[in-house]
Design an enzyme around this catalytic site. Sequence first.
Site, PDB file in Angstrom:
ATOM      1  N   ASP A   7       0.723  -1.238   0.113  1.00 43.93           N
ATOM      2  CA  ASP A   7       0.054   0.124   0.206  1.00 43.93           C
ATOM      3  C   ASP A   7       0.760   1.167  -0.002  1.00 43.93           C
ATOM      4  O   ASP A   7       2.000   1.024   0.424  1.00 43.93           O
ATOM      5  CB  ASP A   7      -0.764   0.232   1.182  1.00 43.93           C
ATOM      6  CG  ASP A   7      -1.977   1.114   1.249  1.00 43.93           C
ATOM      7  OD1 ASP A   7      -2.038   1.744   0.190  1.00 43.93           O
ATOM      8  OD2 ASP A   7      -2.276   1.701   2.289  1.00 43.93           O
ATOM      9  N   SER A   8       0.340   2.392  -0.269  1.00 46.99           N
ATOM     10  CA  SER A   8       1.135   3.709  -0.406  1.00 46.99           C
ATOM     11  C   SER A   8       1.301   3.855   0.936  1.00 46.99           C
ATOM     12  O   SER A   8       2.280   4.895   1.460  1.00 46.99           O
ATOM     13  CB  SER A   8       0.190   4.943  -0.938  1.00 46.99           C
ATOM     14  OG  SER A   8      -1.087   5.028  -0.379  1.00 46.99           O
ATOM     15  N   TYR A  39      -0.596   8.629  -3.025  1.00 48.23           N
ATOM     16  CA  TYR A  39      -0.715   8.432  -4.434  1.00 48.23           C
ATOM     17  C   TYR A  39      -1.700   9.100  -4.938  1.00 48.23           C
ATOM     18  O   TYR A  39      -1.786   9.299  -6.270  1.00 48.23           O
ATOM     19  CB  TYR A  39      -0.630   6.718  -4.535  1.00 48.23           C
ATOM     20  CG  TYR A  39       0.352   6.032  -4.339  1.00 48.23           C
ATOM     21  CD1 TYR A  39       1.618   6.758  -3.703  1.00 48.23           C
ATOM     22  CD2 TYR A  39       0.567   4.829  -4.997  1.00 48.23           C
ATOM     23  CE1 TYR A  39       2.877   5.725  -3.705  1.00 48.23           C
ATOM     24  CE2 TYR A  39       1.792   4.059  -4.917  1.00 48.23           C
ATOM     25  CZ  TYR A  39       2.911   4.366  -4.275  1.00 48.23           C
ATOM     26  OH  TYR A  39       4.085   3.760  -4.132  1.00 48.23           O
ATOM     27  N   GLY A  40      -2.888   9.048  -4.240  1.00 47.42           N
ATOM     28  CA  GLY A  40      -4.285   9.686  -4.707  1.00 47.42           C
ATOM     29  C   GLY A  40      -4.231  10.809  -5.442  1.00 47.42           C
ATOM     30  O   GLY A  40      -5.374  11.427  -6.227  1.00 47.42           O
ATOM     31  N   CYS A  71      -3.641  -1.070  -2.158  1.00 46.78           N
ATOM     32  CA  CYS A  71      -3.813   0.322  -2.288  1.00 46.78           C
ATOM     33  C   CYS A  71      -4.880   0.615  -3.598  1.00 46.78           C
ATOM     34  O   CYS A  71      -4.689   0.080  -4.741  1.00 46.78           O
ATOM     35  CB  CYS A  71      -2.542   0.942  -2.884  1.00 46.78           C
ATOM     36  SG  CYS A  71      -2.727   2.705  -3.249  1.00 46.78           S
ATOM     37  N   ASN A  72      -6.025   0.989  -3.356  1.00 47.10           N
ATOM     38  CA  ASN A  72      -7.091   1.155  -4.247  1.00 47.10           C
ATOM     39  C   ASN A  72      -6.369   2.104  -5.656  1.00 47.10           C
ATOM     40  O   ASN A  72      -6.865   1.850  -6.719  1.00 47.10           O
ATOM     41  CB  ASN A  72      -8.186   1.921  -3.848  1.00 47.10           C
ATOM     42  CG  ASN A  72      -8.818   0.925  -2.894  1.00 47.10           C
ATOM     43  OD1 ASN A  72      -9.929   0.506  -3.403  1.00 47.10           O
ATOM     44  ND2 ASN A  72      -8.688   1.103  -1.638  1.00 47.10           N
ATOM     45  N   THR A  73      -5.601   3.241  -5.230  1.00 41.23           N
ATOM     46  CA  THR A  73      -4.934   4.263  -6.187  1.00 41.23           C
ATOM     47  C   THR A  73      -4.175   3.283  -7.221  1.00 41.23           C
ATOM     48  O   THR A  73      -4.212   3.270  -8.321  1.00 41.23           O
ATOM     49  CB  THR A  73      -4.562   5.323  -5.600  1.00 41.23           C
ATOM     50  OG1 THR A  73      -5.416   6.018  -4.784  1.00 41.23           O
ATOM     51  CG2 THR A  73      -3.873   6.311  -6.792  1.00 41.23           C
ATOM     52  N   GLU A 148      -4.720  10.129   8.527  1.00 43.23           N
ATOM     53  CA  GLU A 148      -3.190  10.239   8.622  1.00 43.23           C
ATOM     54  C   GLU A 148      -3.018  11.248   9.805  1.00 43.23           C
ATOM     55  O   GLU A 148      -2.144  10.647  10.603  1.00 43.23           O
ATOM     56  CB  GLU A 148      -2.606  10.938   7.616  1.00 43.23           C
ATOM     57  CG  GLU A 148      -2.376   9.868   5.932  1.00 43.23           C
ATOM     58  CD  GLU A 148      -1.416   8.983   6.166  1.00 43.23           C
ATOM     59  OE1 GLU A 148      -0.265   9.393   6.728  1.00 43.23           O
ATOM     60  OE2 GLU A 148      -1.796   7.969   5.945  1.00 43.23           O
ATOM     61  N   CYS A 186     -10.878   3.162  -0.824  1.00 44.93           N
ATOM     62  CA  CYS A 186      -9.642   3.891  -0.388  1.00 44.93           C
ATOM     63  C   CYS A 186      -9.239   3.109   0.848  1.00 44.93           C
ATOM     64  O   CYS A 186     -10.104   2.847   1.973  1.00 44.93           O
ATOM     65  CB  CYS A 186      -9.939   5.362  -0.181  1.00 44.93           C
ATOM     66  SG  CYS A 186      -8.361   5.866   0.489  1.00 44.93           S
ATOM     67  N   THR A 187      -8.074   2.633   1.022  1.00 45.36           N
ATOM     68  CA  THR A 187      -7.591   2.065   2.243  1.00 45.36           C
ATOM     69  C   THR A 187      -7.776   2.506   3.497  1.00 45.36           C
ATOM     70  O   THR A 187      -7.929   2.050   4.657  1.00 45.36           O
ATOM     71  CB  THR A 187      -6.061   1.778   2.035  1.00 45.36           C
ATOM     72  OG1 THR A 187      -5.358   2.763   1.845  1.00 45.36           O
ATOM     73  CG2 THR A 187      -5.759   0.717   1.035  1.00 45.36           C
ATOM     74  N   HIS A 188      -7.923   4.022   3.525  1.00 47.83           N
ATOM     75  CA  HIS A 188      -7.972   4.692   4.619  1.00 47.83           C
ATOM     76  C   HIS A 188      -9.393   4.701   5.216  1.00 47.83           C
ATOM     77  O   HIS A 188      -9.806   5.235   6.423  1.00 47.83           O
ATOM     78  CB  HIS A 188      -7.429   6.169   4.585  1.00 47.83           C
ATOM     79  CG  HIS A 188      -5.948   6.272   4.543  1.00 47.83           C
ATOM     80  ND1 HIS A 188      -5.286   5.714   3.541  1.00 47.83           N
ATOM     81  CD2 HIS A 188      -5.198   6.832   5.397  1.00 47.83           C
ATOM     82  CE1 HIS A 188      -4.078   5.807   3.940  1.00 47.83           C
ATOM     83  NE2 HIS A 188      -3.757   6.770   4.800  1.00 47.83           N
TER      84      HIS A 188
HETATM   85  N1  DGL Z   1      -3.741   3.971  -0.446  1.00 51.26           N
HETATM   86  C1  DGL Z   1      -4.366   4.779  -1.099  1.00 51.26           C
HETATM   87  C2  DGL Z   1      -5.779   4.373  -1.605  1.00 51.26           C
HETATM   88  O1  DGL Z   1      -6.127   3.399  -1.308  1.00 51.26           O
HETATM   89  C3  DGL Z   1      -4.950   6.239  -0.356  1.00 51.26           C
HETATM   90  C4  DGL Z   1      -3.674   7.081   0.130  1.00 51.26           C
HETATM   91  C5  DGL Z   1      -3.016   7.500  -0.793  1.00 51.26           C
HETATM   92  O2  DGL Z   1      -3.500   8.539  -1.594  1.00 51.26           O
HETATM   93  O3  DGL Z   1      -1.768   7.188  -1.331  1.00 51.26           O
HETATM   94  O4  DGL Z   1      -6.305   4.701  -2.603  1.00 51.26           O
END
Ligand code: DGL
Length: 264
Positions: A7-8, A39-40, A71-73, A148, A186-188
């Site tokens: 993941d990011s 990453y998003g 990571c979704n992105t 975060e 999104c993971t968060h």
């Molecule tokens: N891990 C990213 C996601 O799931 C969220 C955090 C990011 O923007 O890097 O999209």
Amino acid sequence: MRIGVFDSGVGGLTVLHALLRQLPAADYIYLGDTARLPYGSKSQATIARYAVSSAHFLVEEQGAEFLVIACNTASALALEAIKAAVPVPVLGVVETGANAAKSASQTGDVLVIATAATVQSHAYSLACRERGLRAYEKACPLLVPLVEEGWIEHPVTREVLRIYLAELQQEAAQAQMCADTLVLGCTHYPLLRKEIERVTPSLKVLDSADVTAQQVAAALQGSRVQGAGERRFFATDSTEKFRKMGERFLGSPMGGVTLVDLGG
Ligand code: DGL
């Protein structure tokens, strides 16, 4: 079996948490590319470059035999690039999230909240369309920094969520959607799940953690999923910050975290 989870940042630990329940005997290596997060808000080329170097680290340097892109992105914008770059099976969470939506939705109309890059890619719309669903996607760029910051049960986060979700439901109604399901793309966002469910009582709220773990287990059926119970954590920025925040996502103590430099 050594499974790499990428993941990011720390959010993918919710997927690792589900994997540990589903496949406790495997070995796990987790990489959070915290130095290059978020990453998003980045371009496709940058996301692919970061994600591919992270995948190389997990497979070539750490010996991962199966890769979960938590990571979704990165799943939305770099899955094909990652698959082309490493010689092991790769599973992304957009695919598994869309599968979860397919099982959950009665009306066939689904709402998705995600980062700006994920929404711009329309990866969820595409994956939903392939499964006979309609998706309406909305970017919620303020949520990652709030999580975060640790502002999980904070009035500012509650208000931001209320505004985003009201806009989402209004826009979806204007688009003639009859949605019954909300995908946390999104993971968060799973950390905000309680508040999201409170604001959207008529929607089934889904995240891809459990369904991803089930699909990894299905993909590995027939393989010997037996390891030494090893769990290794790597981060590309402050290991102390990663550990502190990571334990919230993982729901248990993490032990040591190793700093790794993957460049810029
Ligand atoms: N891990 C990213 C996601 O799931 C969220 C955090 C990011 O923007 O890097 O999209």
